[in-house]
Design a protein around this motif. Structure first.
Motif, PDB file in Angstrom:
ATOM      1  N   ILE A  70       3.327  14.110  11.609  1.00 14.92           N
ATOM      2  CA  ILE A  70       2.235  13.139  11.612  1.00 14.92           C
ATOM      3  C   ILE A  70       2.488  12.066  12.672  1.00 14.92           C
ATOM      4  CG2 ILE A  70       1.119  11.312  10.257  1.00 14.92           C
ATOM      5  CD1 ILE A  70       1.687  13.134   7.758  1.00 14.92           C
ATOM      6  N   ILE A  71       3.704  11.550  12.727  1.00 17.10           N
ATOM      7  CA  ILE A  71       4.046  10.510  13.693  1.00 17.10           C
ATOM      8  C   ILE A  71       3.971  11.050  15.117  1.00 17.10           C
ATOM      9  CG2 ILE A  71       5.912   9.021  14.528  1.00 17.10           C
ATOM     10  CD1 ILE A  71       6.724   8.760  11.498  1.00 17.10           C
ATOM     11  N   ASP A  72       4.522  12.239  15.332  1.00 18.97           N
ATOM     12  CA  ASP A  72       4.466  12.833  16.671  1.00 18.97           C
ATOM     13  C   ASP A  72       3.024  13.031  17.130  1.00 18.97           C
ATOM     14  OD1 ASP A  72       7.193  12.841  16.946  1.00 18.97           O
ATOM     15  OD2 ASP A  72       7.451  14.959  16.445  1.00 18.97           O
ATOM     16  N   ALA A  73       2.162  13.478  16.212  1.00 23.03           N
ATOM     17  CA  ALA A  73       0.755  13.688  16.559  1.00 23.03           C
ATOM     18  C   ALA A  73       0.088  12.357  16.915  1.00 23.03           C
ATOM     19  CB  ALA A  73       0.026  14.368  15.414  1.00 23.03           C
ATOM     20  N   ALA A  74       0.419  11.314  16.162  1.00 21.78           N
ATOM     21  CA  ALA A  74      -0.165   9.988  16.425  1.00 21.78           C
ATOM     22  C   ALA A  74       0.305   9.447  17.770  1.00 21.78           C
ATOM     23  CB  ALA A  74       0.190   9.020  15.304  1.00 21.78           C
ATOM     24  N   LEU A  75       1.527   9.797  18.171  1.00 20.56           N
ATOM     25  CA  LEU A  75       2.078   9.346  19.447  1.00 20.56           C
ATOM     26  C   LEU A  75       1.719  10.268  20.607  1.00 20.56           C
ATOM     27  CD1 LEU A  75       5.630   8.232  18.249  1.00 20.56           C
ATOM     28  CD2 LEU A  75       3.673   6.774  18.781  1.00 20.56           C
ATOM     29  N   ALA A 102       0.837  -1.204   0.000  1.00 22.52           N
ATOM     30  CA  ALA A 102       0.000   0.000   0.000  1.00 22.52           C
ATOM     31  C   ALA A 102       0.873   1.257   0.000  1.00 22.52           C
ATOM     32  CB  ALA A 102      -0.929  -0.006   1.205  1.00 22.52           C
ATOM     33  N   ALA A 103       1.947   1.231   0.775  1.00 24.49           N
ATOM     34  CA  ALA A 103       2.856   2.382   0.821  1.00 24.49           C
ATOM     35  C   ALA A 103       3.531   2.599  -0.537  1.00 24.49           C
ATOM     36  CB  ALA A 103       3.901   2.183   1.911  1.00 24.49           C
ATOM     37  N   LEU A 104       3.963   1.516  -1.165  1.00 28.57           N
ATOM     38  CA  LEU A 104       4.594   1.636  -2.490  1.00 28.57           C
ATOM     39  C   LEU A 104       3.611   2.170  -3.522  1.00 28.57           C
ATOM     40  CD1 LEU A 104       6.720  -1.635  -2.576  1.00 28.57           C
ATOM     41  CD2 LEU A 104       7.583   0.716  -2.509  1.00 28.57           C
ATOM     42  N   GLU A 105       2.370   1.721  -3.463  1.00 29.60           N
ATOM     43  CA  GLU A 105       1.359   2.207  -4.415  1.00 29.60           C
ATOM     44  C   GLU A 105       1.091   3.689  -4.194  1.00 29.60           C
ATOM     45  OE1 GLU A 105      -0.930   2.383  -7.626  1.00 29.60           O
ATOM     46  OE2 GLU A 105       0.385   0.733  -7.051  1.00 29.60           O
ATOM     47  N   SER A 106       1.029   4.119  -2.933  1.00 30.56           N
ATOM     48  CA  SER A 106       0.855   5.554  -2.632  1.00 30.56           C
ATOM     49  C   SER A 106       2.009   6.356  -3.211  1.00 30.56           C
ATOM     50  CB  SER A 106       0.783   5.782  -1.125  1.00 30.56           C
ATOM     51  OG  SER A 106      -0.416   5.299  -0.608  1.00 30.56           O
ATOM     52  N   TYR A 107       3.218   5.837  -3.046  1.00 28.65           N
ATOM     53  CA  TYR A 107       4.412   6.506  -3.585  1.00 28.65           C
ATOM     54  C   TYR A 107       4.327   6.613  -5.104  1.00 28.65           C
ATOM     55  CZ  TYR A 107       9.198   7.140  -5.116  1.00 28.65           C
ATOM     56  OH  TYR A 107      10.319   7.592  -5.756  1.00 28.65           O
ATOM     57  N   ARG A 108       3.960   5.515  -5.748  1.00 27.23           N
ATOM     58  CA  ARG A 108       3.861   5.525  -7.217  1.00 27.23           C
ATOM     59  C   ARG A 108       2.829   6.534  -7.707  1.00 27.23           C
ATOM     60  NH1 ARG A 108       3.683  -0.329  -6.378  1.00 27.23           N
ATOM     61  NH2 ARG A 108       5.821  -1.074  -6.554  1.00 27.23           N
ATOM     62  N   GLN A 109       1.798   6.767  -6.911  1.00 32.41           N
ATOM     63  CA  GLN A 109       0.753   7.718  -7.281  1.00 32.41           C
ATOM     64  C   GLN A 109       1.099   9.146  -6.872  1.00 32.41           C
ATOM     65  OE1 GLN A 109      -2.942   6.255  -5.684  1.00 32.41           O
ATOM     66  NE2 GLN A 109      -2.830   4.357  -6.850  1.00 32.41           N
ATOM     67  N   GLY A 110       2.272   9.334  -6.305  1.00 35.56           N
ATOM     68  CA  GLY A 110       2.718  10.675  -5.944  1.00 35.56           C
ATOM     69  C   GLY A 110       2.192  11.183  -4.616  1.00 35.56           C
ATOM     70  N   ARG A 111       1.570  10.315  -3.845  1.00 33.78           N
ATOM     71  CA  ARG A 111       1.054  10.724  -2.537  1.00 33.78           C
ATOM     72  C   ARG A 111       2.156  10.548  -1.497  1.00 33.78           C
ATOM     73  NH1 ARG A 111      -3.742   7.073  -3.537  1.00 33.78           N
ATOM     74  NH2 ARG A 111      -2.825   5.964  -1.809  1.00 33.78           N
ATOM     75  N   VAL A 112       3.005  11.566  -1.402  1.00 33.04           N
ATOM     76  CA  VAL A 112       4.152  11.515  -0.490  1.00 33.04           C
ATOM     77  C   VAL A 112       4.202  12.802   0.330  1.00 33.04           C
ATOM     78  CG1 VAL A 112       5.509  10.007  -2.004  1.00 33.04           C
ATOM     79  CG2 VAL A 112       5.706  12.479  -2.226  1.00 33.04           C
ATOM     80  N   VAL A 113       4.906  12.734   1.458  1.00 32.60           N
ATOM     81  CA  VAL A 113       5.156  13.917   2.280  1.00 32.60           C
ATOM     82  C   VAL A 113       6.649  13.988   2.553  1.00 32.60           C
ATOM     83  CG1 VAL A 113       2.880  13.884   3.372  1.00 32.60           C
ATOM     84  CG2 VAL A 113       4.765  12.687   4.458  1.00 32.60           C
ATOM     85  N   ASP A 114       7.149  15.186   2.857  1.00 32.59           N
ATOM     86  CA  ASP A 114       8.576  15.306   3.173  1.00 32.59           C
ATOM     87  C   ASP A 114       8.828  14.815   4.600  1.00 32.59           C
ATOM     88  OD1 ASP A 114       7.945  17.391   4.955  1.00 32.59           O
ATOM     89  OD2 ASP A 114       8.358  18.927   3.472  1.00 32.59           O
ATOM     90  N   ALA A 115      10.086  14.686   4.964  1.00 30.87           N
ATOM     91  CA  ALA A 115      10.472  14.139   6.263  1.00 30.87           C
ATOM     92  C   ALA A 115       9.915  14.962   7.419  1.00 30.87           C
ATOM     93  CB  ALA A 115      11.990  14.034   6.362  1.00 30.87           C
ATOM     94  N   LYS A 116       9.918  16.276   7.283  1.00 29.64           N
ATOM     95  CA  LYS A 116       9.417  17.138   8.361  1.00 29.64           C
ATOM     96  C   LYS A 116       7.941  16.862   8.620  1.00 29.64           C
ATOM     97  CE  LYS A 116       9.108  21.891   9.889  1.00 29.64           C
ATOM     98  NZ  LYS A 116       8.078  22.839   9.614  1.00 29.64           N
ATOM     99  N   ARG A 117       7.152  16.775   7.558  1.00 30.43           N
ATOM    100  CA  ARG A 117       5.721  16.516   7.701  1.00 30.43           C
ATOM    101  C   ARG A 117       5.480  15.112   8.253  1.00 30.43           C
ATOM    102  NH1 ARG A 117       1.320  17.312   9.670  1.00 30.43           N
ATOM    103  NH2 ARG A 117      -0.526  16.688   8.528  1.00 30.43           N
ATOM    104  N   ALA A 118       6.288  14.148   7.822  1.00 30.97           N
ATOM    105  CA  ALA A 118       6.148  12.780   8.328  1.00 30.97           C
ATOM    106  C   ALA A 118       6.385  12.754   9.835  1.00 30.97           C
ATOM    107  CB  ALA A 118       7.121  11.848   7.616  1.00 30.97           C
ATOM    108  N   ARG A 119       7.400  13.484  10.301  1.00 27.66           N
ATOM    109  CA  ARG A 119       7.665  13.552  11.750  1.00 27.66           C
ATOM    110  C   ARG A 119       6.487  14.174  12.491  1.00 27.66           C
ATOM    111  NH1 ARG A 119      12.711  15.277   9.856  1.00 27.66           N
ATOM    112  NH2 ARG A 119      14.249  13.632   9.995  1.00 27.66           N
TER     113      ARG A 119
END
Length: 78
Positions: free
Chosen positions: A71-76, A52-69
């Motif tokens: 999202i993860i921090d908010a989830a935690l 699922a992650a690879l398919e999202s990547y192939r479709q261009g649905r990505v975020v930069d490292a700062k945004r990923a952090r």
């Protein structure tokens, strides 16, 4: 040790002779850990998550490292 970049190296050792890859390292403290020759098998859910992650990547649905952090921090709850 904070801020220090940790890079893993895989070295094959015969148990007797000191590997040349280790001789090239600068003087410092190191952690040495034995690893299995094969990676553990993934569960079907883990396989599906990677696909699922690879398919999202192939479709261009990505975020930069700062945004990923963020999202993860908010989830935690950080």
């Amino acid at each position: 040790m904070s801020g220090m970049l940790r890079r893993a190296r895989v070295v094959t050792w015969n148990g007797k002779d000191f590997p040349p890859e280790l001789r090239e390292l600068p003087a410092r403290r190191y952690v040495v850990e034995a690893v299995d020759d094969e990676a553990p098998a993934l569960s079907p859910a883990e396989e599906a998550g990677i696909e699922a992650a690879l398919e999202s990547y192939r479709q261009g649905r990505v975020v930069d490292a700062k945004r990923a952090r963020e999202i993860i921090d908010a989830a935690l709850g950080r």
